[in-house]
Design a protein around this motif. Structure first.
Motif, short mmCIF file in Angstrom:
data_model
loop_
_atom_site.label_atom_id
_atom_site.label_comp_id
_atom_site.label_asym_id
_atom_site.label_seq_id
_atom_site.Cartn_x
_atom_site.Cartn_y
_atom_site.Cartn_z
N GLU A 221 111.82 59.81 150.72
CA GLU A 221 110.66 60.75 150.12
C GLU A 221 111.28 61.73 149.45
N ALA A 222 112.56 62.38 149.41
CA ALA A 222 113.17 63.20 148.56
C ALA A 222 113.13 62.73 147.32
N ALA A 223 113.45 61.30 147.19
CA ALA A 223 113.46 60.49 145.57
C ALA A 223 111.96 60.69 145.02
N ARG A 224 111.20 60.42 146.02
CA ARG A 224 109.74 60.47 145.46
C ARG A 224 109.13 61.97 144.94
N ASP A 225 109.76 62.73 146.00
CA ASP A 225 109.49 64.17 145.35
C ASP A 225 110.04 64.62 144.44
N LEU A 226 111.29 64.11 143.95
CA LEU A 226 112.11 64.49 142.80
C LEU A 226 111.57 63.71 141.61
N PHE A 227 110.81 63.16 141.46
CA PHE A 227 110.10 62.49 140.27
C PHE A 227 110.53 61.03 140.13
N ALA A 228 111.07 60.29 141.06
CA ALA A 228 111.62 58.95 140.90
C ALA A 228 110.37 58.13 141.13
N SER A 229 110.29 57.21 140.05
CA SER A 229 109.17 56.08 139.89
C SER A 229 109.40 55.07 141.13
N PRO A 230 108.59 54.31 141.49
CA PRO A 230 108.85 53.37 142.76
C PRO A 230 110.12 52.33 142.53
N HIS B 205 105.51 61.75 142.74
CA HIS B 205 106.62 61.99 141.44
C HIS B 205 105.81 62.41 140.20
N PRO C 137 120.93 52.06 147.79
CA PRO C 137 122.40 52.66 148.24
C PRO C 137 122.44 52.56 149.63
N HIS D 45 117.63 54.39 143.81
CA HIS D 45 118.52 55.56 143.97
C HIS D 45 118.52 55.84 145.51
N PHE E 249 113.62 69.76 152.20
CA PHE E 249 113.51 68.91 153.83
C PHE E 249 114.08 69.65 154.59
N ALA F 247 112.73 53.53 140.47
CA ALA F 247 113.91 54.43 140.81
C ALA F 247 114.01 54.84 142.09
N MET G 230 115.58 62.13 136.80
CA MET G 230 114.28 60.90 136.64
C MET G 230 113.22 61.60 135.68
N GLN H 164 115.23 60.58 152.71
CA GLN H 164 115.87 60.50 151.45
C GLN H 164 114.91 59.64 150.38
#
Lengths: 354, 296
Positions: B192-201, A83, B211, B207, A91, B203, A112, B190
């Motif tokens: 990994e996608a969140a991590r890839d899209l700048f989400a902190s742990p 991040h 869910p 997100h 993906f 977040a 984010m 999902q």
């Protein structure tokens, strides 16, 4: 439509002696070194299990290399979590968030990063227009077709204007027609944005159509890095040649100044040193075409495949089977069992080592 | 047409046994219970005519000696203790379920078994176990006294604290199991996608993990909160009258106090509160699942 132009940021990538092993000890990546230029469409090509996806995940920061280093835009990525990297990934299964609609999926990365809502809306709208999903923004993900999902995944990554975009077999789940269409579209988009794309695929034709350069991976190692033409016409070894779809390999017994002795006989011409001679289908001539080249021998037709524009013949030459591809120009062609005269030109050939 | 009729007949045959079961064992007793609540209490507390609202008046606190808030306190305490216990169960079960789901596959069934096995023992026996742990003079109680958490020689039992511990302990498996099921089929791409899209742990959890595990959490809350709200054994044994819940109130009317209409009215209130709770939970779930979540 929008005042916000996509920034033309692009970064080079340097991968230096990266090794990564998982539990079983067989390295998924074995001392991989490569350079990707800024703004390049670079493809990692190889069979499943060759390490291409692992390498992509190392670039994304989803895997830490055991040894070696990765630099993106000249900055070391050691210890930098995903991040905090200006790298985004499309993906293989798209990994869209099912509880968010298209707009919310696309805006996720900006959200984010704390980008203000108005700017998120504007940029999402712009990127959705660019990727052809401008009218789908309020749809739920579940309502989308495979192609539409693919576009949402692409938009969701691109909207962040990453220095590098990683694509993990993004087209493999789509049917052939849509796939060909999206290949072109993706290529055009990449040129227009000037962004660095690292694309993973196991499909050599896809790789050739789309890439500026291709790295062929085999069992965790780089087998060859070259332009599509270079990889296809001058494969570095037997593995690359097979993987690029070549079928005609003739073992070389001896080489001298004027030619080579092979399993199908003496071939005159200027051949480089190596263990095998690669004959591309178009290098093998039949009938009257055969008489225009110096190296000729007889072979029996064992199989015939009519493909519309061309006919493919499988030829028995002693122990060796060769595949010839002939343009259909209204001539009757050959029957199975017929003996034909075959010519091999030294153009359309390459020598290979194991 | 005849095909349709045959399907209808077929459906009747398959549905009938279940419907009959529900009628005999759920609908009729409920109707009986509701009816009883509106009758008067006769000799030995058995319901008799005339129809009356006396039970509800009594539940609301109007007795021979005027109004007292005891019953209302019991109801509020029941809701509060249920919410607290459920919240603690969630806090314990989330990491436990996640941890188990990330272990090697051969260890998981064993770990789940370890979570479930205690609930095969009778609730009374397990509560007595806690009594022995929390009684005055035990190491745990002495430690609590030493830290100044309780008065010396008092012990941790009986107390509201002991009741909450008992509730959490009893219902933990019913939260761990559905959460584990949710974690086991978690779509890690999902995450990994969140991590890839700048989400902190944090977040990423909020997100991408939350869910996906929400259905499991909802199931767990239903499995934990409803029986906890009606809990009788744990409060009776570990509370010592300090943390009685509505279940104890109802039970008393059918046993010692011998006032069946009052017990029936209490049971009706329990059902009503439970239904309201389920409705709140459903609305909350709908909001949390981001059906129409606003992008901030």
């Amino acid at each position: 439509m929008s005042g916000h132009a996509l920034a033309r940021t692009a970064s080079s990538i340097r991968v230096e002696a990266v090794t990564k092993s998982f539990e079983r000890g067989v390295p998924a990546l074995d001392a991989v070194t490569l350079d990707v230029e800024a703004g390049e469409f670079f493809t990692l090509l190889g069979p499943s299990g060759c390490g291409k996806t692992t390498l992509l995940r190392v670039l994304a920061g989803l895997e830490e290399p055991d040894t070696g280093r990765v630099e993106i835009g000249g900055r070391s990525m050691a210890g930098v979590p995903p991040h905090r990297r200006s790298v985004n990934t499309v993906f293989q299964s798209y990994a869209l968030f099912p509880h968010r609609n298209v707009r919310q999926n696309i805006g996720f990365g900006l959200e984010m990063q704390g980008v203000p809502g108005a700017e998120i809306a504007e940029r999402s709208q712009a990127i959705a227009g660019l990727t052809g999903i401008g009218t789908l923004l309020e749809r739920d993900v579940a309502q989308l077709s495979g192609g539409q999902r693919q576009r949402v995944a692409l938009a969701r990554a691109l909207v962040n204007e990453p220095d590098v975009l990683l694509l993990d077999e993004p087209l493999s789940a789509l049917d052939a027609g849509l796939r060909a269409h999206l290949q072109l579209e993706l290529k055009r988009l990449q040129r227009r944005l000037g962004m660095t794309f690292v694309f993973v695929t196991h499909d050599q034709e896809e790789a050739m159509v789309m890439s500026d350069r291709i790295a062929v991976l085999n069992a965790g190692r780089i087998a060859q890095v070259d332009t599509p033409q270079g990889v296809y016409e001058a494969p570095a070894d037997l593995f690359v040649a097979r993987f690029m779809g070549h079928e005609n390999f003739v073992p070389i017994r001896q080489r001298d100044a004027t030619g080579v002795d092979t399993a199908i006989g003496r071939l005159d011409g200027d051949f480089a040193a190596g263990s095998h001679l690669l004959l591309r289908p178009e290098a093998i001539r039949l009938d009257s075409d055969a008489r225009q080249v110096p190296n000729r021998f007889m072979a029996r037709v064992s199989e015939r495949l009519y493909r519309g524009g061309t006919t493919e013949y499988r030829l028995d030459c002693g122990d060796i089977q060769l595949m010839a591809s002939c343009a259909n120009r209204g001539q009757p062609g050959h029957e199975v069992g017929e003996t034909v005269e075959v010519g091999v030109s030294d153009r359309g050939t390459a020598t290979l080592s194991d | 047409m005849s095909v349709l009729r045959r399907e209808t007949r077929h459906m009747l045959f398959t549905v009938a046994p279940g419907a009959l079961f529900i009628l005999v064992f759920l609908v009729l007793p409920s109707v009986y219970l509701v009816g009883m609540a509106f009758l008067s209490s006769g000799p030995y507390g058995l319901p008799t005519l005339p129809l009356s609202l006396q039970s509800f008046r009594e539940l609301a606190g109007f007795g021979f000696l005027g109004w007292s808030p005891g019953n209302l306190y019991t109801l509020i305490r029941s809701v509060w203790q249920t919410l607290l216990a459920t919240a603690l169960v969630i806090l314990l079960a989330y990491p436990a379920a996640y941890y188990i789901s990330t272990r090697p596959a051969r260890w998981r069934p064993l770990m789940l078994l370890a979570i479930v096995v205690p609930s095969w023992t009778n609730q009374v026996i397990r509560s007595v176990g806690w009594m022995n742990i929390f009684a005055p003079g035990t190491p745990v109680s002495d430690l609590a006294a030493l830290l100044g958490l309780t008065a010396p020689q008092m012990g941790l039992f009986p107390s509201q604290f002991a009741v909450i511990v008992g509730l959490v302990y009893n219902f933990l498996p019913f939260m761990v199991l559905p959460l584990y099921a949710a974690f086991e089929r978690l779509d890690t791409e999902q995450v990994e996608a969140a991590r890839d899209l700048f989400a902190s742990p944090v977040a990423v959890f909020r997100h991408a993990v939350f869910p996906q595990t929400l259905p499991g959490l909802m199931a767990g809350i239903v499995l934990v909160a409803i029986p906890a709200f009606g809990m009788y054994v744990v409060t009776e044994l570990l509370g010592g009258g300090k943390a009685t819940m509505i279940g104890n109130l109802v039970a008393r009317q059918f046993a010692q106090a011998s006032n069946w209409p009052l017990g029936a009215a209490g049971a009706m209130i329990m059902i009503a509160v439970t239904l309201i709770g389920l409705k709140v939970l459903r609305d909350l779930g709908r909001r949390l699942s981001g059906d129409r979540e606003v992008v901030l």
